[in-house]
Enzyme design. Structure first.
Site, PDB file in Angstrom:
ATOM      1  CG  ASN A  12      34.032  30.928  39.041  1.00  0.00           C
ATOM      2  OD1 ASN A  12      33.749  29.653  39.320  1.00  0.00           O
ATOM      3  ND2 ASN A  12      33.721  31.396  37.902  1.00  0.00           N
ATOM      4  CE  LYS A  14      37.543  31.472  37.016  1.00  0.00           C
ATOM      5  NZ  LYS A  14      37.762  32.493  35.687  1.00  0.00           N
ATOM      6  CG  HIS A  98      32.038  32.386  34.991  1.00  0.00           C
ATOM      7  ND1 HIS A  98      32.724  31.748  33.280  1.00  0.00           N
ATOM      8  CD2 HIS A  98      31.835  32.136  35.400  1.00  0.00           C
ATOM      9  CE1 HIS A  98      33.785  32.805  33.904  1.00  0.00           C
ATOM     10  NE2 HIS A  98      33.452  32.939  35.198  1.00  0.00           N
ATOM     11  CD  GLU A 100      36.336  30.748  32.874  1.00  0.00           C
ATOM     12  OE1 GLU A 100      35.530  29.571  33.695  1.00  0.00           O
ATOM     13  OE2 GLU A 100      36.818  31.491  33.280  1.00  0.00           O
ATOM     14  CD  GLU A 170      32.397  37.559  36.193  1.00  0.00           C
ATOM     15  OE1 GLU A 170      32.360  37.188  36.743  1.00  0.00           O
ATOM     16  OE2 GLU A 170      32.043  36.234  35.298  1.00  0.00           O
ATOM     17  N   GLY A 176      40.598  36.215  34.485  1.00  0.00           N
ATOM     18  CA  GLY A 176      42.128  35.572  34.033  1.00  0.00           C
ATOM     19  C   GLY A 176      42.636  35.986  32.718  1.00  0.00           C
ATOM     20  CB  SER A 216      42.354  40.426  36.543  1.00  0.00           C
ATOM     21  OG  SER A 216      41.699  39.536  35.156  1.00  0.00           O
TER      22      SER A 216
HETATM   23  C1  PEP Z   1      35.575  34.909  37.534  1.00  0.00           C
HETATM   24  O1  PEP Z   1      35.626  33.449  36.930  1.00  0.00           O
HETATM   25  O2  PEP Z   1      34.450  35.088  37.355  1.00  0.00           O
HETATM   26  C2  PEP Z   1      36.361  36.044  36.810  1.00  0.00           C
HETATM   27  C3  PEP Z   1      36.701  37.128  37.064  1.00  0.00           C
HETATM   28  O3  PEP Z   1      37.736  35.879  37.286  1.00  0.00           O
HETATM   29  P1  PEP Z   1      39.317  36.174  37.420  1.00  0.00           P
HETATM   30  O4  PEP Z   1      39.103  36.770  38.939  1.00  0.00           O
HETATM   31  O5  PEP Z   1      40.306  35.275  38.061  1.00  0.00           O
HETATM   32  O6  PEP Z   1      39.329  37.650  36.662  1.00  0.00           O
END
Ligand code: PEP
Length: 257
Positions: A12, A14, A98, A100, A170, A176, A216
């Site tokens: 992803n 973003k 997601h 976000e 998630e 992040g 992460s």
């Molecule tokens: C994500 O954007 O779905 C995500 C898990 O980001 P990150 O790997 O940066 O934590």
């Protein structure tokens, strides 16, 4: 360890690498690193403005995804993107719900549910995110939150449609932040999601549905996460922006086959 489901690794991006040049540069580095991988589904989801990379990916083992869509085909919805537009670009996957989108843009599970049903009706493969906030985890409410999100997000989905859907667990506190759920913490929630799938559908559906972990995921922690029985790969943000680290994560998934 033998996996019963094909792992899926999603990148992803973003709101990064959104120009055609930046996206192409990344993919030209990634493609040769993963070209021989057959046993892992690989997806990258760039910003809408870089979806033109579809032409580069056509003859590769990397599938293309988008990060969001609306649930109508067309109309007066300024700033939104229709699933039929995505289909025309030969997009295979769509990330929905997601955190976000849910937290910054106030998307509710009910809205995600409408998008999910629409995506399935036009043949897009959905990757649907669910996960709890840190406060909810600390209050011991993770399972309660996951159950409610599941019920509202997947409401009215047939068994056949559920089979086609990838769930991304998630935990919001791990996205992040550099804070990863331990493999045990993640596997426990994945196991719980499978229990919900058994209750809502049946054992076969629970065994078929792929559940990715996101939060992460990095080259150094991917192996121990992907080795867990209920974890079928990962949805990767930050580490998917660099070809080398993303390829390493994909290779860790391949080792679990
Ligand atoms: C994500 O954007 O779905 C995500 C898990 O980001 P990150 O790997 O940066 O934590």
């Amino acid at each position: 360890m033998k996996k019963v489901r094909t792992p899926i690794i999603g990148g992803n991006w973003k709101m990064h690498r959104g120009t055609p040049e930046k996206a192409r540069e990344m993919l030209e580095n990634l493609i040769p690193l993963v070209k021989d991988i057959e046993s892992v589904d690989i997806v990258i989801a760039p910003p809408f403005t870089a979806l033109g990379v579809a032409s580069i990916l056509k003859v590769t083992n990397i599938k293309l995804g988008a990060q969001n869509m609306y649930y109508e085909d067309e109309g007066a919805f300024t700033g939104e993107i229709s699933p039929t537009f995505l289909n025309a670009l030969e997009i295979d996957y769509i990330i929905l719900g997601h955190s976000e989108r849910r937290n910054i843009f106030n998307e509710s599970s009910e809205l995600v549910n409408k998008k999910l049903k629409k995506a399935l009706s036009v043949g897009l493969n959905p990757i649907v995110c669910i996960g709890e906030h840190l406060k909810e985890r600390e209050a011991g409410k993770t399972k309660e939150v996951i159950k409610k999100q599941f019920e509202n997000t997947f409401a009215g989905l047939s068994k056949e449609d559920m089979d086609k859907t990838v769930i991304a667990y998630e935990p919001i506190w791990a996205i992040g932040t550099g804070k990863t759920a331990t493999p045990e913490q993640a596997d426990e929630v994945h196991q719980y999601i499978r229990e919900i799938l058994i209750d809502s559908y049946d054992k076969k559906t629970a065994e078929n549905v792929r559940i990715q972990y996101g939060g992460s995921v990095k080259p150094h922690n991917a192996k121990e996460l992907f080795e867990k029985k209920n974890i079928d790969g990962g949805l990767v943000g930050g580490a998917s922006l660099e070809a080398k680290s993303f390829a390493q994560i994909i290779k860790e998934a391949e080792k679990t086959i």
